[in-house]
Design an enzyme around this catalytic site. Structure first.
Site, mmCIF file in Angstrom:
data_model
loop_
_atom_site.group_PDB
_atom_site.id
_atom_site.type_symbol
_atom_site.label_atom_id
_atom_site.label_comp_id
_atom_site.label_asym_id
_atom_site.label_seq_id
_atom_site.Cartn_x
_atom_site.Cartn_y
_atom_site.Cartn_z
ATOM 1 N N HIS A 195 0.819 -1.213 0.000
ATOM 2 C CA HIS A 195 0.000 0.000 0.000
ATOM 3 C C HIS A 195 0.851 1.261 0.000
ATOM 4 O O HIS A 195 0.391 2.317 -0.433
ATOM 5 C CB HIS A 195 -0.985 -0.038 1.162
ATOM 6 C CG HIS A 195 -2.066 -1.051 0.937
ATOM 7 N ND1 HIS A 195 -3.204 -0.764 0.226
ATOM 8 C CD2 HIS A 195 -2.129 -2.364 1.245
ATOM 9 C CE1 HIS A 195 -3.940 -1.862 0.139
ATOM 10 N NE2 HIS A 195 -3.315 -2.833 0.752
ATOM 11 N N ASP B 290 -4.453 -9.316 -7.251
ATOM 12 C CA ASP B 290 -4.942 -10.553 -6.631
ATOM 13 C C ASP B 290 -5.098 -11.676 -7.654
ATOM 14 O O ASP B 290 -4.857 -12.843 -7.343
ATOM 15 C CB ASP B 290 -6.274 -10.308 -5.921
ATOM 16 C CG ASP B 290 -6.082 -9.928 -4.457
ATOM 17 O OD1 ASP B 290 -5.088 -10.374 -3.857
ATOM 18 O OD2 ASP B 290 -6.910 -9.184 -3.917
ATOM 19 N N CYS C 235 -8.603 -2.609 -13.053
ATOM 20 C CA CYS C 235 -8.323 -1.612 -12.022
ATOM 21 C C CYS C 235 -7.069 -1.950 -11.228
ATOM 22 O O CYS C 235 -6.686 -1.209 -10.332
ATOM 23 C CB CYS C 235 -9.521 -1.433 -11.088
ATOM 24 S SG CYS C 235 -9.921 -2.889 -10.107
#
Length: 551
Positions: free
Chosen positions: A188, A454, A501
């Site tokens: 992040h 992911d 995305c």
């Protein structure tokens, strides 16, 4: 000169002073005290500091989002000096003859519980305000710096790594670049750096030492180099690269206002990924055509308790209104795995990336889900909001999500609350399971958005957070690209649109593949919009091929 080599995860060259992120211990320990008057004076000073901080925040909100957004901070400022609240603090202090930190914490807990136990929903929501005000006063008493950076000037922020809950609290105006000992391109910290359009280097290891704090350095987010006090030759090379970077940014400004269309007429919507309403400024500055991913979980990471419906509504409404009719896709809560929130009290899992996370939490905790859906549908009356569900792996999960949406819409209709009944519903394609049943899922939603981070992790059985895996975590792997093709084909067969995305959307080397796949949208960090647009506008879609899908 000290040279360190890590992995560049957000491009750019920057010069600045190294500042090490310090995790303050916010644990309150009860101590016996003799001088109660001295403790009362400390409380007064902390209250004054809190008032000043809240005034600044209210003014900032007023300038950026109007008077309505400033009300929350103005309310908090009034509560700081609320007579009953202050009397409760003094009562604990005098009764227990303890340090003022403990008195503030205990009074805050009691007041929050009092509000939470009231029958009125509005008063129940004030419990979160009490906790926030108490934490602000405590931070001032304990010397904890808001935003985590005690510096007047912007710095190169160094750390071992930063948790999502820490990145959301940072004072971003004081950050020139990130340098971390650990982390990965999918951390992040890296995502935040790309959103901000600043350099970031991870994986520097123990070479990045706290004793280097305060020393001047250059950081190169492309090569992954951090150089402390460079020699003249290195300094000249960095300056030249920095100057070229500035010139390139100027050239890219000519892309503003241009259409995202290839030379042969293929349109690709270029949207932006954001984590908070504050990021909208970067979207607009870089001419993003919409928001393809609003990570709503950061609203949960930024608080000490579940954000209320009203708090969420204001955040979603702010973004929807600011985008002025452009699509804003808001992903529902994606807590779990690497994004842990204490007040959720999730059980410790051996493999959290495959455990109770994202939509699984929402379906297990329907009241949490309902609160968010109500806020989302209310916000849909103020812009083109779309709702996206993460980690969908089964048809029954999507059907349950749609039932929850229908229930919320019925509630709002009965209450006379405005909302858009035609709000688009989409899902993230981020597991092999969702790829394999994409045809069935496509019949139940309006769009797909591929979360490539992911999808790569689950397809390759490769932990996206582990920097040691390096070359094994390969988003260009033919298996990942073939999964994209299967999802795209299923979407188009069933008459819905599909986008990407994940961070892969900004990979210019894969743009020809995305065009050949027929991707309708690419959602990227705001700083990647103009470079991507420039590449799209010089491409010819019909000449693109799928060679990269071959082994």
């Amino acid at each position: 000169m000290i040279l360190m080599q890590g992995k560049g995860v957000s491009t750019g060259v920057e010069r600045g002073t190294i500042y090490f992120y310090h995790r303050a211990d916010a644990t309150v320990v009860k101590r016996a005290v003799e001088d109660l008057e001295a403790e009362k004076l400390r409380l007064t000073d902390a209250q004054k500091a809190a008032q000043a901080q809240l005034e600044v925040l209210a003014e900032k909100c007023r300038e950026e989002a109007g008077d309505e957004s400033a009300v929350l901070f103005e309310t908090h400022a009034m509560f700081v000096e609320d007579e009953d609240y202050v009397d409760a603090i003094i009562g604990v202090l005098e009764e227990e003859r303890c340090n003022i930190e403990y008195a503030v914490e205990q009074a805050g807990i009691r007041f929050a519980e009092m509000f939470a136990n009231m029958d009125d929903a509005y008063m129940q929501a004030r419990a979160a305000d009490v906790r926030d005000v108490s934490r602000r006063i405590l931070n001032n008493l304990m010397g904890i710096v808001a935003g985590g950076i005690d510096s007047e000037e912007a710095v190169i922020l160094a750390a071992d790594d930063l948790a999502p809950s820490e990145t959301i609290q940072l004072d971003k105006s004081k950050i020139l670049a990130f340098a971390t000992q650990g982390g990965s391109g999918n951390s992040h910290t890296a995502i935040l750096a790309r959103t901000m359009g600043i350099p970031a280097v991870c994986g520097l290891g123990e070479n990045l030492k706290p004793e280097y704090a305060g020393r001047m350095a250059y950081i190169d987010g492309e090569t992954g180099r951090l150089v402390i006090e460079p020699d003249e030759l290195t300094l000249t090379a960095f300056k030249d690269k920095h100057d070229k970077q500035v010139e390139m940014k100027k050239l890219l400004q000519s892309m503003k206002g241009q259409e995202d269309v290839t030379l042969d007429g293929k349109r690709v919507n270029v949207y932006c990924n954001i984590g908070s309403p504050d990021d909208v400024a970067a979207v607009l500055a870089n001419d993003g055509q919409g928001v393809g991913l609003f990570r709503s979980e950061f609203l949960y990471l930024a608080t000490d308790d579940y954000p209320t419906e009203e708090q969420q509504f204001e955040a979603y409404k702010t973004v929807a209104s600011a985008m002025n009719g452009k699509r804003v896709i808001i992903r529902t809560l994606d807590i779990g795995a690497d994004k842990q929130v204490d007040y959720f009290q999730l059980s410790k899992e051996e493999n959290p990336a495959m455990g109770v996370r994202a939509i699984r939490i929402c379906l297990n905790r329907p009241e949490v889900f309902r609160t968010q859906l109500r806020a989302l549908y209310r916000a849909s009356a103020y812009g083109k909001v779309a709702i996206m569900f993460p980690m969908i792996t089964s048809v029954w999960e999507l059907k349950e999500c749609r039932r929850a949406c229908m229930s919320v819409m019925q509630e709002l209709q009965e209450e006379g609350v405005p909302f858009n009944a035609d709000t688009e519903i989409g899902i993230m394609i981020e597991t092999p399971a969702s790829v394999f049943i994409a045809d069935e899922l496509a019949q139940l939603c309006d769009f797909f958005s591929v979360g490539t981070n992911d999808l790569t992790q689950y397809t390759l059985a490769c932990d996206r957070q582990c920097n040691d895996l390096g070359k094994f975590f390969d988003p260009h792997h033919p298996a990942v690209l073939r999964a994209l093709k299967m999802a795209a084909d299923a979407a188009h067969r069933n008459g819905i649109w599909i986008g990407i995305c994940g961070e892969l959307g900004a990979d210019l080397t894969l743009l020809p593949t995305f065009l050949a796949l027929g991707m309708d949208e690419l959602s990227v960090s705001p700083s990647s919009v103009l470079p991507l647009r420039a590449e799209i506008r010089k491409s010819i879609a019909k000449t693109c091929d799928l060679k990269l899908l071959e082994c």
